[in-house]
Design a protein around this motif. Structure first.
Motif, short mmCIF file in Angstrom:
data_model
loop_
_atom_site.label_atom_id
_atom_site.label_comp_id
_atom_site.label_asym_id
_atom_site.label_seq_id
_atom_site.Cartn_x
_atom_site.Cartn_y
_atom_site.Cartn_z
N SER A 1 4.99 52.82 2.59
CA SER A 1 5.14 54.28 2.54
C SER A 1 4.63 54.89 1.25
O SER A 1 5.10 54.55 0.16
N PHE A 2 3.66 55.80 1.41
CA PHE A 2 3.04 56.48 0.27
C PHE A 2 3.49 57.94 0.28
O PHE A 2 3.38 58.62 1.31
N PHE A 3 3.97 58.43 -0.86
CA PHE A 3 4.41 59.82 -0.98
C PHE A 3 3.60 60.51 -2.07
O PHE A 3 3.65 60.13 -3.24
N ILE A 4 2.85 61.51 -1.63
CA ILE A 4 1.92 62.17 -2.55
C ILE A 4 2.57 63.37 -3.22
O ILE A 4 3.25 64.16 -2.57
N VAL A 5 2.36 63.47 -4.54
CA VAL A 5 2.67 64.71 -5.26
C VAL A 5 1.34 65.46 -5.29
O VAL A 5 0.44 65.14 -6.06
N GLY B 1 3.22 53.64 -8.96
CA GLY B 1 2.79 54.08 -7.62
C GLY B 1 1.37 54.61 -7.65
O GLY B 1 0.57 54.35 -6.75
N THR B 2 1.03 55.35 -8.70
CA THR B 2 -0.31 55.93 -8.80
C THR B 2 -1.34 54.81 -9.00
O THR B 2 -2.42 54.83 -8.39
N SER C 1 -3.87 64.13 -8.50
CA SER C 1 -4.97 64.37 -9.45
C SER C 1 -5.28 63.14 -10.29
O SER C 1 -6.33 63.09 -10.95
N ALA C 2 -4.39 62.15 -10.29
CA ALA C 2 -4.65 60.93 -11.06
C ALA C 2 -5.38 59.88 -10.22
O ALA C 2 -5.59 58.76 -10.67
N GLU D 1 -5.87 50.98 -3.85
CA GLU D 1 -6.10 51.10 -2.39
C GLU D 1 -7.24 52.06 -2.10
O GLU D 1 -8.10 51.80 -1.26
N VAL D 2 -7.22 53.19 -2.79
CA VAL D 2 -8.19 54.25 -2.50
C VAL D 2 -9.59 53.81 -2.93
O VAL D 2 -10.58 54.12 -2.25
#
Ligand code: ATP
Ligand code: MG
Length: 376
Positions: free
Chosen positions: A54-58, A326-327, A103-104, A333-334
């Protein structure tokens, strides 16, 4: 709410994807999380997060589409911290949650660019939620970035090859765009992306305390998860109800009445809610009693949430550590996804050929070039 079943839009062609199914969702760091977030998305996040990676984006780049002042940007750090604390408070387990700052992960911007050629302007112009967002943000004309909001959201989702996206109703049309883009990419180049499933919330759109169709951070009509009991009571007592009802003896309408929408979503005593609704319809209960009982119900719901929040907040280093690890994890991954996309599109092939050619036929340096010209 816990008794409700999940509605998952089926995917005809799930396509290739990571072995463990992945979830991606998140929020713009424009303030703290509220009851609308809970019923629209957070409750599903909590239910599902251990079944998925589970990925949660800010989503601070998404914030820029309507809020881009220096002040807005300076508030990201504080708002991000509050949002992550709210998420942990409602029940996300930090060991099963990857929080990251959009943004990171600059590769998201590259994916956004690569995907933007797979969707047309008229397709985006037809999405009503974008017009509503522009209106709510006081924009006379549609900002270019806001029109591209769903494409950037597709970039977030596809960047981690997510298979499930739990969002509220205002966001559903954007996930549909992500699904279309994923299919189009897979067809045009080669299958790279799973087609993500939209997971609907328990309440598609919780109204605001002012009676507007959507509770929203930006509209100032929210009850926040961190609001203290007195604050909750104050907001509830001022809530918009049935405008045609002029006194406690007048029969009122329950359907579409925000006070009863909140009772349905948050009151854990269904018999009490049914009794209040019956007396309200018959003109046998005052608004004050209905609201007092609602404030008490919301405070019962929020008490354990706030207790957990305080425990997580006491550990000061926790949230920054979660966001940093997390970032970094998400960025790895990205970067893999960008490499897959470039390879599928053949973008790497062209440069590889140039390089091979450059090595076979050495290019003269600038000085040599002048000499060559003089001898012509
Ligand atoms: P902003 O006003 O800055 O847009 P917001 O309150 O609309 O903030 P978002 O960060 O845009 O919150 O939304 C995060 C998620 O919560 C999205 O999936 C959205 O659909 C959902 N959501 C937000 N408000 C509600 C609501 N009132 N009812 C149901 N879902 C909601
Ligand atoms: Mg919003």
């Amino acid at each position: 709410m816990s008794g409700q079943t999940l509605t998952i839009t089926p995917t005809a062609n799930p396509g290739p994807g990571p072995v463990a199914p992945r979830m991606l969702t998140g929020d713009r760091p424009t303030g703290r999380l509220h009851l609308g977030h809970y019923v629209g998305s957070l409750a599903n996040r909590v239910r599902l997060h251990k079944r998925y990676e589970s990925f949660f984006i800010v989503a601070d780049l998404h914030m820029l589409t309507t809020k881009n002042s220096g002040q807005d940007i300076a508030a990201v750090r504080r708002n991000a911290t509050e949002m992550v604390l709210d998420s942990l408070a409602v029940g996300l387990d930090p060991a099963h949650s990857v929080f990251f700052l959009q943004s990171a992960v600059p590769e998201v911007a590259e994916i956004n660019l690569l995907l933007s050629s797979l969707v047309t302007v008229p397709r985006l112009e037809r999405i009503p939620s974008l017009k509503e967002m522009a209106r709510d943000a006081g924009k006379k004309e549609m900002p270019f970035a806001l029109l591209g909001y769903p494409v950037l959201q597709a970039a977030d989702i596809l960047a981690v090859k997510a298979t499930a996206v739990p969002v509220g109703r205002d966001n559903a049309a954007h996930v549909e765009v992500a699904r279309e883009i994923a299919r189009r990419f897979n067809r045009r180049y080669r299958p790279v992306f799973p087609v993500p499933a939209l997971i609907h919330g328990d309440v598609p759109s919780l109204p605001g305390t002012d009676g507007q169709a959507k509770m929203s951070k930006s509209l100032g009509n929210a009850i926040y998860l961190a609001d203290q009991p007195e604050e909750v009571r104050r907001k509830v007592m001022r809530m918009y109800t049935d405008p045609a009802r002029t006194g406690p003896g007048v029969p009122g309408t329950v359907e579409g009445n925000p006070v009863f929408a909140y009772h349905a979503a948050f009151n854990d005593r269904p018999a009490e809610v049914a009794g209040l609704a019956e007396r309200y319809r018959a003109g046998k209960v005052g608004d004050a009693e209905v609201k007092e009982k609602l404030a008490a119900a919301i405070n019962r719901f929020l008490a354990p949430v706030q207790e957990r929040r305080a425990a997580f907040a006491a550990d000061e280093g926790l949230v920054p550590e979660l966001i940093v690890t997390g970032t970094e994890r998400t960025r790895r991954e990205v970067q893999r996804t960008v490499a897959d996309m470039r390879d599928a599109m053949g973008l790497t092939a062209a440069f590889t050929e140039f390089r091979r050619h450059a090595r076979l036929v050495p290019v003269p340096n600038v000085g040599d070039q002048c000499d060559v010209d003089q001898h012509r």
